[in-house]
Design a protein around this motif. Structure first.
Motif, PDB file in Angstrom:
ATOM      1  N   LYS A 179      48.811  21.811  43.843  1.00 37.81           N
ATOM      2  CA  LYS A 179      48.971  22.854  44.027  1.00 37.81           C
ATOM      3  C   LYS A 179      50.717  22.138  45.046  1.00 37.81           C
ATOM      4  O   LYS A 179      51.681  20.834  44.222  1.00 37.81           O
ATOM      5  CB  LYS A 179      48.502  22.460  45.475  1.00 37.81           C
ATOM      6  N   LYS A 283      51.630  30.447  44.300  1.00 41.57           N
ATOM      7  CA  LYS A 283      51.120  30.520  42.872  1.00 41.57           C
ATOM      8  C   LYS A 283      51.861  31.144  42.319  1.00 41.57           C
ATOM      9  O   LYS A 283      51.325  30.760  41.082  1.00 41.57           O
ATOM     10  CB  LYS A 283      49.809  31.106  43.815  1.00 41.57           C
ATOM     11  N   GLU A 349      44.433  35.231  40.506  1.00 38.42           N
ATOM     12  CA  GLU A 349      44.741  34.018  40.669  1.00 38.42           C
ATOM     13  C   GLU A 349      45.101  34.280  41.816  1.00 38.42           C
ATOM     14  O   GLU A 349      45.177  33.180  42.086  1.00 38.42           O
ATOM     15  CB  GLU A 349      45.559  33.415  38.825  1.00 38.42           C
ATOM     16  N   ILE A 350      46.310  34.709  42.059  1.00 39.42           N
ATOM     17  CA  ILE A 350      47.327  34.486  43.795  1.00 39.42           C
ATOM     18  C   ILE A 350      45.533  34.886  44.407  1.00 39.42           C
ATOM     19  O   ILE A 350      46.202  33.669  45.956  1.00 39.42           O
ATOM     20  CB  ILE A 350      47.573  35.959  43.871  1.00 39.42           C
ATOM     21  N   GLY A 353      45.047  31.650  45.625  1.00 38.85           N
ATOM     22  CA  GLY A 353      46.255  30.938  45.275  1.00 38.85           C
ATOM     23  C   GLY A 353      46.091  31.047  47.719  1.00 38.85           C
ATOM     24  O   GLY A 353      46.961  30.245  48.245  1.00 38.85           O
ATOM     25  N   GLU A 356      43.859  28.546  48.840  1.00 36.25           N
ATOM     26  CA  GLU A 356      44.782  27.108  48.780  1.00 36.25           C
ATOM     27  C   GLU A 356      46.314  26.954  50.163  1.00 36.25           C
ATOM     28  O   GLU A 356      46.482  26.094  50.327  1.00 36.25           O
ATOM     29  CB  GLU A 356      45.932  26.836  47.075  1.00 36.25           C
TER      30      GLU A 356
END
Length: 414
Positions: A179, A283, A349-350, A353, A356
């Motif tokens: 991260k 990300k 995956e974003i 993100g 996160e």
């Protein structure tokens, strides 16, 4: 006889001593050229303090990309300190660190930085001067913040991105656990000194990347600034000195205004009002293993969030087209293959993100959107069907822009 231990029913504190105090900060951001020229008084005036009894100990940390592009720099630093040796003491040879995001990707460089300070016997009256791009400034600033609970810091940013954004703010840190900026502190330098001379030696990627941050703050804070960037986009791509210097200074002023007047300079709330386009950009950087620069990733994030803003009727289609065109005309990307990467479950995956990003802030998901160009609003939920549509839209827009460019070039040649 059985003695019973009883506790009071009222567990409230018997005494409360109320305390509230304010801390005042002096935080000059300066613009100059040839900062290590002995005839330039700016740095020595920054370092010397009133009633100073002896030369102040200084540790200099420098980005190795900078020393490669400027082979005389280390010699210039040595000569500068020799000239001012009665007032400042170079406590050790300048410590050269890797440039770019790799310097933030482990604790090793932090340990090396703090070890250099300890070996130099730097006390809390010593100073760290960090010279380089945003990543080096982040790592060096974090190291200074934790050594002796805080050593005075001077930042000398040397990239466009560092001079108008990364080197201006009050944050620093390193990446950890996959991260970005997971470990860090809020820590103000005693001064930021922007030396425009360093920009001349930058690669185009590092030169233009910081312009994305200018678009970011213009779109949510200053319509006239966006109009300037739009008008000067071709000149910025051509590395016009006047255009880039005005871009850097206007962007820096807007960041400083936020720090001084937002009421939340240290981000105690659940939003980061200046991070338009950043939730996906962070990300994208991680997915690319930092082969894509921060500015380029932010440009993609801005394009994606601008599409989202259009879908929410926060900006018009004409405004969306203008934003995308201006980014392209500057030489900044609007799409990346990393937008389409999925995890093992097929989830973008974003999208991971975004969670996160929320965790990094804490509390409720909050992300910034324009409310018309130059105004801002906040949203708390994101529709990833719209995000997927935006990814496809931007890929098509990129193809159209490339096709139009080829047609223009053919016409020019004929």
């Amino acid at each position: 006889m059985n003695d019973k231990i009883t506790s009071p029913k009222d567990h409230s504190p018997r005494t409360v001593i109320p305390l509230k105090f304010a801390q005042s900060y002096h935080y000059p951001v300066c613009f100059t050229r040839d900062v290590f020229n002995i005839s330039n008084p700016l740095l020595i005036k920054t370092l010397v303090v009133k009633n100073q009894l002896q030369a102040r100990k200084i540790v200099v940390m420098i980005d190795d990309g900078l020393t490669r592009r400027n082979p005389r720099l280390l010699n210039d630093v040595a000569q500068w300190f020799e000239h001012h040796k009665d007032l400042v003491c170079l406590a050790c040879e300048p410590v050269v660190f890797p440039g770019g995001e790799q310097v933030k990707n482990s604790w090793d460089h932090v340990h090396r930085a703090t070890k250099a300070m300890d070996d130099a016997e730097l006390d809390r009256h010593g100073v760290v001067i960090a010279v380089g791009g945003g990543a080096l400034l982040d790592m060096a600033g974090f190291s200074a913040a934790i050594f002796h609970r805080g050593i005075q810091l001077v930042r000398i940013p040397t990239t466009t991105l560092a001079q108008n954004d990364a080197g201006i703010g009050v944050k620093n840190g390193i990446n950890q656990y996959g991260k970005k900026n997971c470990i860090g502190t809020f820590f103000l330098p005693i001064a930021v000194i922007n030396d425009y001379g360093f920009l001349a030696t930058l690669s185009f990627e590092h030169f233009i990347g910081g312009v994305a941050e200018a678009f970011k703050i213009a779109l949510i804070r200053d319509r006239s600034f966006f109009l300037f960037l739009e008008e000067k986009s071709a000149r910025l791509k051509q590395r016009d000195p006047a255009a880039i210097e005005e871009t850097i200074e206007r962007c820096a002023r807007l960041h400083l205004d936020h720090i001084a007047h937002s009421g939340d300079a240290f981000e105690t709330g659940s939003s980061r009002p200046l991070d338009y386009g950043h939730w996906s950009a962070h990300k994208i950087e991680m997915l690319s293993e930092f082969s894509m620069g921060h500015g380029q990733a932010v440009s993609v994030g801005i394009a994606l969030d601008s599409y989202y803003a259009w879908q929410l009727s926060l900006i018009s289609r004409a405004e969306l087209d203008r934003i995308i065109t201006a980014l392209i005309n500057c030489g900044l990307p609007i799409w990346s293959q990393y937008l389409t990467i999925t995890d093992t479950s097929g989830r973008l995956e974003i999208e991971n993100g975004l969670e996160e990003f929320r965790q990094h802030l804490g509390g409720r998901l909050t992300f910034t959107m324009p409310d018309g160009i130059g105004q801002t609003c906040e949203r708390h939920e994101m529709d990833f069907d719209i995000v997927r549509q935006g990814i496809a839209f931007l890929k098509n827009a990129l193809g159209d822009a490339a096709k139009n460019s080829r047609i223009t070039e053919t016409v020019r040649q004929t």
